[in-house]
Design an enzyme around this catalytic site. Structure first.
Site, PDB file in Angstrom:
ATOM      1  CD  GLU A  92      30.607  11.142 -10.763  1.00  9.78           C
ATOM      2  OE1 GLU A  92      29.567  11.286 -11.423  1.00  9.78           O
ATOM      3  OE2 GLU A  92      31.127  12.040 -10.073  1.00  9.78           O
TER       4      GLU A  92
ATOM      5  CD  GLU B  21      41.052  19.431 -30.490  1.00  9.84           C
ATOM      6  OE1 GLU B  21      40.609  20.034 -31.490  1.00  9.84           O
ATOM      7  OE2 GLU B  21      40.648  19.633 -29.328  1.00  9.84           O
TER       8      GLU B  21
END
Length: 299
Positions: free
Chosen positions: A82, A113
């Site tokens: 963004e 992870e």
């Protein structure tokens, strides 16, 4: 056995969650959520320190890297993406790396992870002068830990954003931002309060960094990319709001400036040529107030 982080502990307020009415359940979630901005406010000094590191890195021509897994990684990708339309930031200046790669954005890759090799590979690619921001609600994700350690070895500065003030990674980073969101309504579901806190922290971190870098004028998005009709109209309204000029004058100034809203703004306020406006902006690193002051100050 490793002690449980508070994000993994059971919340005593929600032990009867499966027997609540819908309204009571939603009221409980909302009540827990209201505590998040309060704990984020408690870590603003650490957040400010991280912003200063980011400003130094980006102003020096370096990069900011986000590294995360699961929800944390997805929030990181969202924030980095963004910045491009909102502030006109070049796509490779703030980069987000998610465990499991781009596919993990839509298909969970929870085992990724634990991949310390992949994390170390990401951290090993950064340059001295870059800033690496690791995101992990528990404060101990192996992928993030390895990335931060490798980045630090490369000479990068490091920041950890977690929901665990007792994170075992904290001692190995320059700044630890740890809003203590506590146990989740749904035990261990850190996409909830911990995720909300990370979103608030990232919003504040990146917005403050962009403002400090001169990517706004007052509270107006002067550097946004106007890539559709709505945004082109917004860009004109921003120019009119900032300068007090009518829309037609703003449209003409924007055309004369080759579509560069900041150059157009300077010409409208300072009454100068586009060449002089562009030069003043280049000499002041794109900071509009500084450029206008330079043009108004006799040499």
């Amino acid at each position: 056995m490793t002690p449980l982080a508070r994000t993994e502990q059971r919340n005593p307020n929600s032990v009867t969650i499966d027997r609540m009415s819908t309204v009571d359940l939603l009221q409980l979630i909302n009540s827990e959520d209201r505590a998040v901005p309060v704990v984020v406010a408690e870590v603003l000094p650490e957040l400010a320190a991280a912003v200063e590191l980011a400003v130094t890195a980006l102003a020096g021509g370096h990069r900011v890297h986000y590294v995360g897994a699961g929800t944390s990684g997805r929030l990181a990708v969202l924030d980095a993406a963004e910045l491009i339309p909102t502030f006109g930031l070049e796509p490779d200046r703030v980069m987000a790396h998610i465990a499991g790669g781009p596919a993990a954005l839509t298909r969970p890759a929870e085992n990724a992870e634990d991949d310390e090799v992949a994390g170390a590979a990401i951290g090993g690619q950064v340059a001295r002068g870059d800033l690496v921001v690791g995101l992990t609600a528990s404060g101990r994700t192996p992928y993030v830990r390895a990335a931060l350690a490798a980045a630090r070895a490369c000479g990068a500065r490091t920041v950890l954003i977690s929901a665990n003030p007792a994170s075992p990674i904290a001692d190995a980073v320059d700044v630890h931002i740890a809003p203590d969101t506590g146990p989740e309504v749904l035990t261990g579901s850190t996409r909830m309060k911990a995720g909300t806190a990370q979103k608030l922290v990232l919003n504040a971190f990146s917005t403050a960094t962009m403002v400090r870098l001169g990517r706004t004028y007052s509270n107006l998005m002067t550097d946004m990319l106007a890539t559709n009709a709505k945004l082109r109209d917004r860009r004109l309204r921003i120019l009119a709001e900032a300068t007090g000029a009518d829309l037609e004058s703003c449209r003409q100034a924007l055309a004369d400036a080759g579509g560069d809203a900041k150059v157009a703004l300077v010409t409208l306020i300072a009454g100068t040529t586009t060449d002089d406006a562009a030069r003043a902006l280049a000499e002041t690193g794109g900071h509009l107030h500084r450029a206008l002051h330079r043009l108004a100050t006799p040499t």
